[in-house]
Design an enzyme around this catalytic site. Structure first.
Site, mmCIF file in Angstrom:
data_model
loop_
_atom_site.group_PDB
_atom_site.id
_atom_site.type_symbol
_atom_site.label_atom_id
_atom_site.label_comp_id
_atom_site.label_asym_id
_atom_site.label_seq_id
_atom_site.Cartn_x
_atom_site.Cartn_y
_atom_site.Cartn_z
ATOM 1 N N ASP A 1 -13.087 -12.014 3.835
ATOM 2 C CA ASP A 1 -12.183 -10.912 3.481
ATOM 3 C C ASP A 1 -10.760 -11.449 3.380
ATOM 4 O OD1 ASP A 1 -10.786 -8.593 3.128
ATOM 5 O OD2 ASP A 1 -11.622 -7.539 4.859
ATOM 6 N N HIS B 1 -13.273 -0.120 1.432
ATOM 7 C CA HIS B 1 -12.603 -1.412 1.569
ATOM 8 C C HIS B 1 -13.461 -2.425 0.817
ATOM 9 C CE1 HIS B 1 -10.205 -4.626 2.895
ATOM 10 N NE2 HIS B 1 -11.036 -5.081 3.810
ATOM 11 N N TYR C 1 -5.518 4.938 0.007
ATOM 12 C CA TYR C 1 -6.947 4.685 0.220
ATOM 13 C C TYR C 1 -7.236 3.960 1.544
ATOM 14 C CZ TYR C 1 -7.000 -0.358 -0.654
ATOM 15 O OH TYR C 1 -6.825 -1.701 -0.544
ATOM 16 N N CYS D 1 -6.991 -4.311 -1.730
ATOM 17 C CA CYS D 1 -8.224 -5.021 -1.359
ATOM 18 C C CYS D 1 -9.067 -5.473 -2.545
ATOM 19 C CB CYS D 1 -9.057 -4.193 -0.392
ATOM 20 S SG CYS D 1 -9.664 -2.626 -1.062
ATOM 21 N N TRP E 1 0.809 -1.223 0.000
ATOM 22 C CA TRP E 1 0.000 0.000 0.000
ATOM 23 C C TRP E 1 0.842 1.274 0.000
ATOM 24 C CZ3 TRP E 1 -1.491 -4.548 2.154
ATOM 25 C CH2 TRP E 1 -2.772 -5.006 1.862
#
Length: 705
Positions: free
Chosen positions: A363, A340, A536, A276, A241
């Site tokens: 997830d 997300h 993000y 994600c 990220w």
């Protein structure tokens, strides 16, 4: 007489695929397919030819199906060919349909709970009068998948029409971006590509999932949520990220899942890099390939509750400077992601009390461990909605993601805990939960957007929504303490941070706070306003502009404070996806009443336009033109388009484009040759040194010549 010797076994891959809803898989559409793909709990046909005539009174033929290298009771089906065999949903059965000399046609039925995977077959023959045996090992793959069309399968979906979307649709959209500018990013799932099922088998083996558990969709989806990230066990994707992707593929460049799974299978190494929606796209590909109904879900303004308080806590100094750590949780601070993305999978839950079947959240983005591993779910949406946090798996974590309260705390030496509450916001988290609408694909617009917030939580502010959250709080001692303090706030000044709707890249914008003093005395207010570029997931990148100052607000009066942020201020400091956070903080000298708020928005970029100069005819060359206008005051260099489509030769094509002058046209031509009739979809991304994460898609019809 000697035992029969097998000459050839054949399973009619094309014909079986028609009745088993597996006819979209590429390998069964080859000229002479050698892979059979069927669904459990449903009969499929085969034929065996021997080197002599079959004698029903004397010959015994046994089919032994096995899964994995050490077959046990649950991973082996051993059946004899019988004329009068009766199908049984809990057993392996082989029924003789017809005998023509040396050739026997038969039908195999599998149990509806049989483990899913790539099965092997051995044919054993002997005579009734002798124990001598002949063995024949069938050298082709037989895949047995979940069967959501079968009412007895745990993955069964009553509205079977929806399976066209949730199992058979190979293209979709993932909603990304902050709440006000969220847009659907097209994604090519490609679950029928030749590389996908072998990649799924490799993943499950790499996860060391026992073969006998592979028929249980609860255990299967939990393992998938773990193995799609590389954190514990060399899974598929490495998450990153921080904007540094030079040694891999930037998450924004992927157009779909197939390249990722094919690379994983080929190299047997983790693939860099995912975020994600990339994890979620791959999960949907894997689930749909295996026959588990799945959808990608985007939660706008998503909480990561790092200390199980069912709150997201932000801390400030006495003078309202924001702290970038949580003084009460050394392990890590809570965070709020602009958005997300995770997945819902569909199944019955016989392991839970009645009422918790249907959609389940899983997830694969590695955030927190669950039972010691980076996995999450399946958590029933109904349990998340009602705040029933004691049920498996990870309901509490998902409840916080969509419904935590945002609480702000200021350092206060006079308070027992060392902090006093600034304010609490019940509405901020989980603003909207989106997925793609079934049967609709709108490559450029939002006609295919479906709001499913009501499946995750009751309407914000209603008694039911508060009760569901408090139901969760009731089971958590830590959460009780946080919520107890929230009841005692008062204030005579109101502050409002004006929201910014849309800013196109290259435009200036203004941050404004309105201050209203409702008391009968004047107030001296110290205020700070700032604009920051953020990733993000809520991690701050660089401060773009910050101002501090004092303002006097007379009794009953209104004042405003604002700053102008110019394009030249933010352009050098933008990070991927161009997300900005504006923050405002204030404190009244006289009463120590404090306030803080922030707002996220995205600097908007153009879409790629994809046009064809002629009708697309099957097997005939044509040209696609990809283009958009450079929105910047500077030239774009190192330009490259990346295009994926299932309907043309070659999976993913990379296309260099010439440098584009400031505000000039960026364009490239792509030669295409359609290889199937009907609607085909193209998904494109663009990157250059100066501008990245530009997307586009189009659906076109291919006609017969």
């Amino acid at each position: 007489m000697e035992p029969l010797v097998v000459d050839v076994v054949h399973f009619y891959p094309k014909e079986n695929a028609q009745t088993h809803n597996t006819n979209k898989f590429e390998v069964v559409n080859e000229e002479n397919p050698t892979v059979t793909i069927v669904r459990r709990g449903q009969p499929f046909n085969g034929v065996v030819r021997f080197t002599r005539a079959f004698d029903e009174n004397e010959d015994i033929v046994q089919l032994v199906f096995s899964l994995g290298d050490k077959p046990q009771m649950d991973t082996q089906g051993s059946i004899f060919l019988h004329r009068d065999a009766v199908p049984d949903k809990h057993a392996w059965v082989a029924k003789i349909l017809d005998v023509q000399g040396d050739t026997v046609s038969f039908e195999v039925s599998t149990p509806v709970t049989v483990p899913v995977g790539c099965w092997a077959l051995r044919v054993v023959t002997r005579l009734k009068s002798s124990s001598a045996r002949e063995f024949y090992d069938f050298d082709q793959d037989i895949y047995i998948l979940f069967n959501p069309w079968n009412p007895d399968d745990q993955t069964y979906m009553e509205d079977t029409a929806l399976l066209q979307e949730y199992v058979l649709n190979d293209v979709g959209k993932v909603w990304v971006g902050p709440i006000k500018t969220t847009r659907g990013k097209p994604w090519f799932y490609g679950q029928f590509d030749a590389a996908v099922l072998p990649a799924c088998m490799f993943m499950l083996d790499r996860a060391e999932m026992p073969f006998h558990l592979r028929g249980d969709p609860v255990k299967m989806t939990r393992v998938i949520s773990r193995i799609v990230n590389s954190n514990d066990d060399a899974g598929v994707l490495v998450g990153r990220w921080d904007g540094q992707y030079e040694d891999g593929t930037a998450p924004s460049e992927w157009t779909g899942s197939v390249d990722i799974l094919a690379q994983y299978l080929e190299t047997q190494q983790e693939v860099p890099y995912g975020q994600c929606w990339v994890f979620a796209g791959v999960v949907t590909t894997v689930c749909r390939a295996l026959g588990i109904p799945s959808r990608v879900v985007s939660n706008l303004v998503s909480a990561h509750d790092a200390n199980s308080s069912l709150t997201v806590d932000k801390y400030y100094t006495e003078t309202m400077e924001e702290l970038d750590y949580d003084p009460n949780n050394p392990a890590g601070a809570d965070s709020i992601w602009n958005y997300h993305v995770w997945n819902d999978v569909w199944m019955a839950r016989p392991d839970l009390p009645p009422g918790f079947g249907g959609w389940q959240a899983i997830d694969a983005t590695p955030q927190e461990t669950s039972s010691g591993l980076y996995q999450c779910g399946p958590a029933p949406l109904e349990a998340i909605k009602q705040g029933v946090i004691g049920l498996g798996y990870d309901v509490e974590f998902m409840l916080a993601s969509v419904n935590a309260d945002l609480m702000r705390w200021r350092k206060d030496p006079e308070s027992e805990s060392g902090y006093s509450m600034v304010d609490t916001n019940n509405y901020h988290i989980g603003r909207m939960v989106l997925t793609k609408k079934p049967y609709v694909f709108d490559p450029l617009g939002d006609e295919d957007r479906m709001n499913i917030t009501a499946e995750y939580k009751h309407s914000e502010g209603t008694a039911s929504e508060r009760l569901a959250l408090m139901n969760g709080v009731r089971y958590s001692e830590r959460a009780k303490r946080y919520f107890a303090i929230a009841g005692n706030l008062n204030s005579d000044i109101t502050f409002n941070l004006r929201e910014i709707d849309t800013v196109s890249i290259g435009q200036d914008f203004r941050i404004t706070v309105d201050i209203d003093n409702t008391s009968k005395e004047g107030r001296n207010i110290k205020a700070a306003l700032s604009a920051t570029s953020v990733f993000y997931n809520g991690v701050k990148a660089e401060v773009v502009k910050k101002v501090e100052g004092k303002v006097f607000v007379g009794p009953g009066k209104h004042e405003e404070v604002s700053i102008l942020v110019k394009a030249d201020d933010y352009l050098p400091k933008l990070v991927e996806y161009c997300n900005m956070k504006i923050s405002a903080m204030a404190i009244a000298d006289e009463t120590k009443q404090s306030w803080a708020d922030d707002d996220d928005f995205q600097i908007l970029k153009p879409n790629i336009n994809i046009k064809f100069n002629e009708d697309l005819i099957l097997g005939q060359p044509a040209t696609a033109v990809l283009s958009f206008v450079n929105p910047l005051e500077r030239a774009l260099t190192g330009c490259e388009f990346r295009v994926t489509s299932a309907g043309v030769a070659g999976r993913t094509l990379r296309l260099a484009a010439p440098d584009a002058p400031p505000h000039g046209l960026v364009s490239a031509e792509l030669p295409v040759q359609p290889k199937k009739l009907g609607t085909i979809n193209f998904v494109a991304t663009f990157k250059s040194a100066e501008l990245k994460d530009i997307n586009g898609a189009v659906s076109v019809e291919v006609f017969e010549g």
